[in-house]
Design a protein around this motif. Structure first.
Motif, PDB file in Angstrom:
ATOM      1  N   PRO A  96      69.268 -30.644  71.127  1.00 36.88           N
ATOM      2  CA  PRO A  96      69.099 -29.649  70.667  1.00 36.88           C
ATOM      3  C   PRO A  96      68.029 -28.704  71.085  1.00 36.88           C
ATOM      4  CG  PRO A  96      68.830 -31.612  69.128  1.00 36.88           C
ATOM      5  CD  PRO A  96      69.093 -31.877  70.442  1.00 36.88           C
ATOM      6  N   LYS A  97      67.339 -29.175  72.014  1.00 32.14           N
ATOM      7  CA  LYS A  97      66.409 -28.391  73.027  1.00 32.14           C
ATOM      8  C   LYS A  97      66.930 -27.745  74.228  1.00 32.14           C
ATOM      9  CE  LYS A  97      62.082 -30.294  71.104  1.00 32.14           C
ATOM     10  NZ  LYS A  97      60.879 -29.874  71.043  1.00 32.14           N
ATOM     11  N   LYS A  98      68.097 -28.281  74.766  1.00 27.83           N
ATOM     12  CA  LYS A  98      68.819 -27.778  75.812  1.00 27.83           C
ATOM     13  C   LYS A  98      69.622 -26.622  75.397  1.00 27.83           C
ATOM     14  CE  LYS A  98      68.262 -31.158  79.095  1.00 27.83           C
ATOM     15  NZ  LYS A  98      67.768 -31.078  80.201  1.00 27.83           N
ATOM     16  N   TRP A  99      69.845 -25.670  76.188  1.00 27.00           N
ATOM     17  CA  TRP A  99      70.525 -24.396  76.018  1.00 27.00           C
ATOM     18  C   TRP A  99      72.232 -25.040  76.419  1.00 27.00           C
ATOM     19  CZ3 TRP A  99      67.268 -20.576  79.503  1.00 27.00           C
ATOM     20  CH2 TRP A  99      66.315 -20.153  78.640  1.00 27.00           C
ATOM     21  N   SER A 100      72.987 -24.154  75.418  1.00 25.53           N
ATOM     22  CA  SER A 100      74.378 -24.132  75.861  1.00 25.53           C
ATOM     23  C   SER A 100      74.515 -23.342  76.875  1.00 25.53           C
ATOM     24  CB  SER A 100      75.129 -23.930  74.626  1.00 25.53           C
ATOM     25  OG  SER A 100      74.879 -22.375  74.029  1.00 25.53           O
ATOM     26  N   LYS A 101      75.813 -23.132  77.400  1.00 29.45           N
ATOM     27  CA  LYS A 101      76.424 -22.312  78.117  1.00 29.45           C
ATOM     28  C   LYS A 101      76.281 -20.818  77.607  1.00 29.45           C
ATOM     29  CE  LYS A 101      79.249 -25.316  80.750  1.00 29.45           C
ATOM     30  NZ  LYS A 101      80.530 -25.945  81.233  1.00 29.45           N
ATOM     31  N   LYS A 102      76.475 -20.790  76.521  1.00 26.17           N
ATOM     32  CA  LYS A 102      76.200 -19.401  75.866  1.00 26.17           C
ATOM     33  C   LYS A 102      74.982 -18.938  75.937  1.00 26.17           C
ATOM     34  CE  LYS A 102      79.019 -18.437  72.055  1.00 26.17           C
ATOM     35  NZ  LYS A 102      79.404 -18.284  70.705  1.00 26.17           N
ATOM     36  N   GLU A 103      74.066 -19.793  75.659  1.00 28.08           N
ATOM     37  CA  GLU A 103      72.545 -19.473  75.621  1.00 28.08           C
ATOM     38  C   GLU A 103      72.024 -19.339  76.905  1.00 28.08           C
ATOM     39  OE1 GLU A 103      70.873 -21.630  71.738  1.00 28.08           O
ATOM     40  OE2 GLU A 103      71.633 -23.108  73.232  1.00 28.08           O
ATOM     41  N   ILE A 104      72.716 -20.045  77.741  1.00 31.43           N
ATOM     42  CA  ILE A 104      72.156 -19.568  79.409  1.00 31.43           C
ATOM     43  C   ILE A 104      72.820 -18.011  79.632  1.00 31.43           C
ATOM     44  CG2 ILE A 104      72.624 -19.937  81.701  1.00 31.43           C
ATOM     45  CD1 ILE A 104      72.855 -22.904  80.793  1.00 31.43           C
ATOM     46  N   LEU A 105      73.794 -17.682  79.024  1.00 31.59           N
ATOM     47  CA  LEU A 105      74.506 -16.280  79.327  1.00 31.59           C
ATOM     48  C   LEU A 105      73.401 -15.504  78.678  1.00 31.59           C
ATOM     49  CD1 LEU A 105      76.385 -14.292  80.249  1.00 31.59           C
ATOM     50  CD2 LEU A 105      77.842 -14.750  78.103  1.00 31.59           C
ATOM     51  N   GLY A 106      73.083 -15.713  77.346  1.00 31.19           N
ATOM     52  CA  GLY A 106      72.182 -15.069  76.502  1.00 31.19           C
ATOM     53  C   GLY A 106      70.738 -14.818  77.549  1.00 31.19           C
ATOM     54  N   HIS A 107      70.134 -16.114  77.927  1.00 29.14           N
ATOM     55  CA  HIS A 107      69.057 -15.834  78.797  1.00 29.14           C
ATOM     56  C   HIS A 107      69.370 -14.915  79.974  1.00 29.14           C
ATOM     57  CE1 HIS A 107      65.565 -17.061  81.196  1.00 29.14           C
ATOM     58  NE2 HIS A 107      66.482 -17.316  82.313  1.00 29.14           N
ATOM     59  N   LEU A 108      70.435 -14.930  80.864  1.00 33.61           N
ATOM     60  CA  LEU A 108      70.836 -14.175  81.656  1.00 33.61           C
ATOM     61  C   LEU A 108      70.594 -12.501  81.177  1.00 33.61           C
ATOM     62  CD1 LEU A 108      73.355 -16.048  83.738  1.00 33.61           C
ATOM     63  CD2 LEU A 108      71.058 -15.365  84.356  1.00 33.61           C
ATOM     64  N   ILE A 109      71.198 -12.262  79.907  1.00 31.55           N
ATOM     65  CA  ILE A 109      70.938 -10.970  79.430  1.00 31.55           C
ATOM     66  C   ILE A 109      69.564 -10.536  79.198  1.00 31.55           C
ATOM     67  CG2 ILE A 109      71.563  -9.647  77.311  1.00 31.55           C
ATOM     68  CD1 ILE A 109      74.174 -11.501  76.946  1.00 31.55           C
ATOM     69  N   ASP A 110      68.871 -11.316  78.575  1.00 30.92           N
ATOM     70  CA  ASP A 110      67.281 -11.081  78.652  1.00 30.92           C
ATOM     71  C   ASP A 110      66.720 -11.092  79.970  1.00 30.92           C
ATOM     72  OD1 ASP A 110      67.580 -11.409  75.658  1.00 30.92           O
ATOM     73  OD2 ASP A 110      66.761 -13.925  75.873  1.00 30.92           O
ATOM     74  N   SER A 111      67.055 -11.715  80.919  1.00 31.86           N
ATOM     75  CA  SER A 111      66.380 -11.587  82.300  1.00 31.86           C
ATOM     76  C   SER A 111      66.862 -10.080  82.635  1.00 31.86           C
ATOM     77  CB  SER A 111      67.197 -12.532  83.227  1.00 31.86           C
ATOM     78  OG  SER A 111      66.612 -12.265  84.530  1.00 31.86           O
ATOM     79  N   ALA A 112      68.155  -9.734  82.503  1.00 34.03           N
ATOM     80  CA  ALA A 112      68.613  -8.447  82.860  1.00 34.03           C
ATOM     81  C   ALA A 112      67.977  -6.982  82.339  1.00 34.03           C
ATOM     82  CB  ALA A 112      70.238  -8.500  82.577  1.00 34.03           C
ATOM     83  N   ILE A 113      67.602  -7.490  80.955  1.00 31.95           N
ATOM     84  CA  ILE A 113      66.811  -6.303  80.176  1.00 31.95           C
ATOM     85  C   ILE A 113      65.533  -6.143  80.735  1.00 31.95           C
ATOM     86  CG2 ILE A 113      66.011  -5.802  78.063  1.00 31.95           C
ATOM     87  CD1 ILE A 113      68.531  -7.126  76.614  1.00 31.95           C
TER      88      ILE A 113
END
Length: 150
Positions: free
Chosen positions: A33-50
């Motif tokens: 539950p505490k590990k990110w899915s691949k989709k959540e990693i992509l979301g993290h990359l969006i946050d990083s880009a922003i």
């Protein structure tokens, strides 16, 4: 900066290809539950880009050294509910933000790449380091997406 921009474009192409080939189960799988899915990693990359698009832009007109403000990575992934978001929307946002970042990178001069920044730990560096580090960070997560077992 050309090599950094080229690396960024290669990672965007690779990431797009990866996400077009993965099943819904593969992109939403969470090992714990505490590990990110691949989709959540992509979301993290969006946050990083922003956050980095804002940094790369603000450093052009803010007093130097520009201070890097940290952001709550886990909090943003949860608040944006990337796990339950439409994958195609996330990929499109990620690509659009990074195409804007690559344009901004291409506009930099030797002088602007030397703009001083203060990192969260107090270390002084420059905009070139920050831009290179951004692409290194993305590369790390694209490799992670490639290797996470579903």
């Amino acid at each position: 900066m050309t090599s950094t921009i080229d690396r960024l474009h290669k990672l965007l192409n690779l990431g797009s290809k990866l996400f077009s080939e993965l099943s819904l189960n593969e992109v939403t799988f969470k090992a714990t539950p505490k590990k990110w899915s691949k989709k959540e990693i992509l979301g993290h990359l969006i946050d990083s880009a922003i956050n980095n698009l804002q940094r790369f832009t603000e450093i052009q007109f803010e007093p130097k050294p520009y201070t890097i403000k940290p952001y709550n990575q886990n909090g943003l992934v949860i608040a944006n509910d990337y796990q339950n978001s439409e994958l195609s929307e996330l990929v499109n946002i990620w690509l659009a933000l990074n195409h804007r970042i690559s344009k901004l990178m291409a506009l930099q001069t030797k002088a602007t790449l030397n703009y001083e920044i203060t990192l969260g730990d107090g270390t002084i560096s420059d905009l070139k380091f920050l831009m290179d580090d951004y692409v290194d960070h993305m590369e790390h997560h694209i490799k992670q997406i490639q290797t996470i077992n579903s």
